[in-house]
Design a protein around this motif. Sequence first.
Motif, short mmCIF file in Angstrom:
data_model
loop_
_atom_site.label_atom_id
_atom_site.label_comp_id
_atom_site.label_asym_id
_atom_site.label_seq_id
_atom_site.Cartn_x
_atom_site.Cartn_y
_atom_site.Cartn_z
N LYS A 20 0.83 -1.20 0.00
CA LYS A 20 0.00 0.00 0.00
C LYS A 20 0.87 1.25 0.00
O LYS A 20 2.05 1.21 0.38
N CYS A 21 0.26 2.34 -0.44
CA CYS A 21 0.93 3.64 -0.40
C CYS A 21 0.39 4.41 0.80
O CYS A 21 -0.83 4.50 1.00
N VAL A 22 1.30 4.94 1.61
CA VAL A 22 0.91 5.66 2.82
C VAL A 22 1.49 7.07 2.77
O VAL A 22 2.67 7.25 2.44
N THR A 23 0.67 8.05 3.08
CA THR A 23 1.14 9.43 3.21
C THR A 23 0.94 9.89 4.64
O THR A 23 0.03 9.43 5.34
N GLY A 24 1.80 10.80 5.09
CA GLY A 24 1.72 11.30 6.46
C GLY A 24 1.75 12.81 6.50
O GLY A 24 2.34 13.46 5.63
N SER A 25 1.11 13.35 7.52
CA SER A 25 1.08 14.80 7.71
C SER A 25 1.12 15.10 9.20
O SER A 25 0.31 14.58 9.96
N GLY A 26 2.09 15.91 9.61
CA GLY A 26 2.19 16.29 11.01
C GLY A 26 2.64 15.13 11.89
O GLY A 26 3.22 14.15 11.41
N PRO A 27 2.32 15.18 13.19
CA PRO A 27 2.74 14.12 14.12
C PRO A 27 1.88 12.87 14.02
O PRO A 27 0.66 12.96 13.88
N TRP A 28 2.51 11.71 14.09
CA TRP A 28 1.79 10.43 14.07
C TRP A 28 2.71 9.32 14.58
O TRP A 28 3.94 9.44 14.55
N GLN A 29 2.11 8.25 15.04
CA GLN A 29 2.83 7.06 15.45
C GLN A 29 2.01 5.83 15.03
O GLN A 29 0.79 5.86 15.09
N VAL A 30 2.72 4.78 14.58
CA VAL A 30 2.07 3.53 14.20
C VAL A 30 2.82 2.38 14.85
O VAL A 30 4.04 2.27 14.69
N ARG A 31 2.12 1.55 15.60
CA ARG A 31 2.74 0.38 16.23
C ARG A 31 2.33 -0.88 15.50
O ARG A 31 1.16 -1.05 15.15
N ARG A 32 3.29 -1.77 15.28
CA ARG A 32 3.03 -3.06 14.64
C ARG A 32 3.32 -4.17 15.64
O ARG A 32 4.43 -4.28 16.16
N THR A 33 2.32 -4.99 15.92
CA THR A 33 2.50 -6.10 16.85
C THR A 33 1.95 -7.38 16.23
O THR A 33 1.48 -8.27 16.93
N GLN A 34 2.01 -7.47 14.92
CA GLN A 34 1.43 -8.62 14.23
C GLN A 34 2.36 -9.82 14.30
O GLN A 34 3.39 -9.80 14.96
N SER A 35 1.97 -10.87 13.59
CA SER A 35 2.79 -12.08 13.55
C SER A 35 4.13 -11.78 12.89
O SER A 35 4.26 -10.80 12.16
N PRO A 36 5.14 -12.60 13.16
CA PRO A 36 6.50 -12.29 12.68
C PRO A 36 6.66 -12.48 11.17
O PRO A 36 7.28 -13.42 10.71
N ASN A 37 6.08 -11.53 10.41
CA ASN A 37 6.27 -11.52 8.97
C ASN A 37 7.25 -10.41 8.59
O ASN A 37 7.32 -9.38 9.28
N PRO A 38 8.00 -10.58 7.52
CA PRO A 38 8.92 -9.51 7.11
C PRO A 38 8.14 -8.28 6.65
O PRO A 38 7.20 -8.39 5.86
N TYR A 39 8.52 -7.14 7.14
CA TYR A 39 7.82 -5.88 6.90
C TYR A 39 8.82 -4.92 6.28
O TYR A 39 9.97 -4.85 6.68
N TYR A 40 8.39 -4.16 5.28
CA TYR A 40 9.32 -3.25 4.64
C TYR A 40 8.67 -1.91 4.37
O TYR A 40 7.45 -1.80 4.21
N VAL A 41 9.50 -0.87 4.33
CA VAL A 41 9.05 0.49 4.04
C VAL A 41 10.06 1.13 3.09
O VAL A 41 11.26 1.15 3.38
N ALA A 42 9.58 1.62 1.96
CA ALA A 42 10.41 2.38 1.03
C ALA A 42 9.92 3.83 1.08
O ALA A 42 8.81 4.14 0.66
N VAL A 43 10.73 4.73 1.61
CA VAL A 43 10.32 6.12 1.77
C VAL A 43 10.57 6.88 0.47
O VAL A 43 11.71 6.94 -0.01
N LEU A 44 9.52 7.46 -0.08
CA LEU A 44 9.62 8.20 -1.34
C LEU A 44 9.78 9.69 -1.11
O LEU A 44 10.36 10.40 -1.94
N LYS A 45 9.27 10.18 0.01
CA LYS A 45 9.33 11.62 0.32
C LYS A 45 9.40 11.81 1.82
O LYS A 45 8.76 11.07 2.57
N GLY A 46 10.14 12.81 2.27
CA GLY A 46 10.21 13.10 3.70
C GLY A 46 11.03 12.06 4.44
O GLY A 46 11.98 11.49 3.91
#
Length: 315
Positions: A20-46
């Motif tokens: 999925k594509c995710v955009t952010g604005s201002g302050p935010w926090q996201v916690r991940r506590t799911q099953s042990p799957n490989p997770y990745y993030v490619a930052v395009l901006k900011g």
Amino acid sequence: MADPLTQIVGLLQPGAPFFKCVTGSGPWQVRRTQSPNPYYVAVLKGSLRYLGRRGDEVVVRGGDFILIPSAEDFVMVSEAPSTPRDMVVEPVVLPGGGYRVGSVDGPIDMRALVGYCIFQSEDATLLSSLLPEVVVVRGEYRLAMLMQLLGEEAMSSKPGREVVLQHLLEVLLIEALRSSAELGAMPGLLRGLSDDRLAVAIRGIHASPGRDWTVAQLAREAALSRSGFHERFHSAVGMTPMEYLTAWRLAIAKNLLRKGDISVGEVARHVGYRSTSAFSVAFTRDVGISPTRFAREGMSSVAPTSAEHFEGAIA
């Protein structure tokens, strides 16, 4: 000579990712506590910050890629100062597709491609524990191209989509791991392979798992003294040479038994046991069931102790 990293990723059998594509604005926090799957993030901006469960922190900027092979518990945080009150429970689904975290109406200061995949191998915990806890790749053009292809394929409905996704993901994982520039002092397979002397011995194990290896023989392969090799290997990889050899043989044996193409006796000889009975005793001790039963029933009844040999690799 065998490529250990390619072999391990191949045995993990990475499946099609959630993307999925995710955009952010201002302050935010996201916690991940799911099953042990490989997770990745490619930052395009900011930029954003990764906070690991052990207190480690990594800043991920535009053009960077972060891979968390075992994403059990971590937090992603905005570059803008935030508090626990800014924790996102459910991201906002945007009308045109994609997700928003933080302010819905504020200016976009972060854009990223986010996803996770599933290791289809039932031995995934055992194998993925050889990988670093966090991999960060900065400024790698090849990886950016792979991410673009992965995203386009994930959004398409072309014939053969699942097969293409699986192969793209496998290449992506290998590229990210071998491109990593921030492994630091974490023990694991990559740190061992980055040591030219140890790499020769590790590749020897992977090329000939059925050979009657001893520490002395492996030390000669690495052109080191026996004691020096043992200490250097344990410090880099997080386990002794014989523990690594045994664990890799066990992973290969499980894979062969699961396929069911050859007999238990042939599996035993392939992974270095002179007799089927000796292999059966060793396999049952480490896995919790006999190889014959494992081949018949799979890993549904495997005791968790089989993964303990790999604990030191992710310290």
